[in-house]
Design an enzyme around this catalytic site. Structure first.
Site, PDB file in Angstrom:
ATOM      1  CE  LYS A   1      43.250  13.412  45.703  1.00  0.00           C
ATOM      2  NZ  LYS A   1      42.706  14.213  47.131  1.00  0.00           N
TER       3      LYS A   1
ATOM      4  CG  ASP B   1      44.714   8.476  46.907  1.00  0.00           C
ATOM      5  OD1 ASP B   1      45.309   7.706  47.495  1.00  0.00           O
ATOM      6  OD2 ASP B   1      44.843   9.705  47.252  1.00  0.00           O
TER       7      ASP B   1
END
Length: 272
Positions: free
Chosen positions: A8, A134
């Protein structure tokens, strides 16, 4: 079973305040990209669960890898039989790309599916959150606004389809603790969720990563990469997370693979 954990990038990263527990409240948008590791699990008839590694070399004991922590967490809850796990690393670590978190989250999902475990998506999110703030993002893998310590998610209306992303990681690492020690928390003039709704052409001086100033002062080569991406025609460029990778969004095809010595360079189309 084999799956491909993806990286990401952070679109904007504002460090809003310091929490009483010593962590920081953030505002950022996590955006999935198609740079991928490969993760495989194979049943074994005897012995214990093992992890083998290939690709980019990872320092340290493999037993401390987040993939093994994810396995132990699930195995202790469900008394699973042993497996052989193989991880091929293509996502650089220490880059602000979430590669380790992605590997762990994908392992949780694979174990649930392979062993048909009675875990809802919400329960799997909680298992992932126990491994890292995350980690749950990679179970959703769509653009999400993240707040809190990066563990509070909300949908965001964003598509970068049509843009090409170029990612450059220099051969330096920015320790996360060092990055946080050099940043001063402050409420942004404009929340990330407002800035992200603007056209990408307006992001350059608005969608800010608060770590850049202090990191660029200490590692000027990282700042130089950002400037070079703009010189090459990027519509928007930024450091991802607390570094050290930098990405540029381009509205045309571009080949910069030979432009950066001693750097990891990857490019691909934005898919979502």
């Amino acid at each position: 079973m084999i799956r491909f954990p993806n990286a990401k990038i952070n679109l904007g990263l504002r460090v809003v305040s310091r929490r009483p527990d010593g962590y920081h409240n953030l505002e950022t948008v996590f955006y999935p990209i198609q740079l991928q590791d490969a993760l495989e699990i194979i049943p074994v008839s005897e012995g214990g669960t093992t992890l083998t590694l290939s690709g980019i070399a990872i320092d340290g004991d493999s037993r401390d890898n987040l993939v093994m922590k994810a396995w132990r967490q699930m195995s202790e809850r469900f008394a699973l039989p042993p497996v052989s796990i193989h991880l091929h690393k293509a996502i650089p670590f220490g880059a602000g790309l979430g590669g380790g978190s992605a590997d762990a989250a994908f392992l949780l999902s694979m174990v649930r599916d392979y062993f048909h475990l009675p875990l809802s998506d919400e329960e799997l999110d909680r298992e992932a959150a126990a491994l890292g703030a995350d980690c749950p993002f990679f179970l959703h893998n769509k653009p999400l606004l993240a707040k809190g310590t990066g563990n509070e998610f909300a949908p965001v209306n964003l598509s970068l389809k049509g843009y090409r992303l170029v990612l450059v990681k220099p051969a330096v690492a920015v320790p996360t603790a060092v990055a946080y020690s050099m940043v001063t928390p402050a409420e942004p003039d404009e929340p990330v969720e407002v800035t992200i709704a603007r056209p990408v052409s307006e992001w350059r001086d608005r969608l800010v990563n608060d770590f850049e100033k202090s990191v660029f002062d200490r590692f000027p080569e990282i700042g130089a990469i950002k400037e070079s991406l703009y010189e090459a025609g990027a519509v928007y460029a930024s450091m991802s997370g607390s570094g050290s990778s930098v990405f540029g969004l381009f509205d045309r095809d571009v080949d910069l693979t030979g432009c950066y010595r001693d750097c990891f360079v990857w490019s691909g189309a934005c898919e979502v």
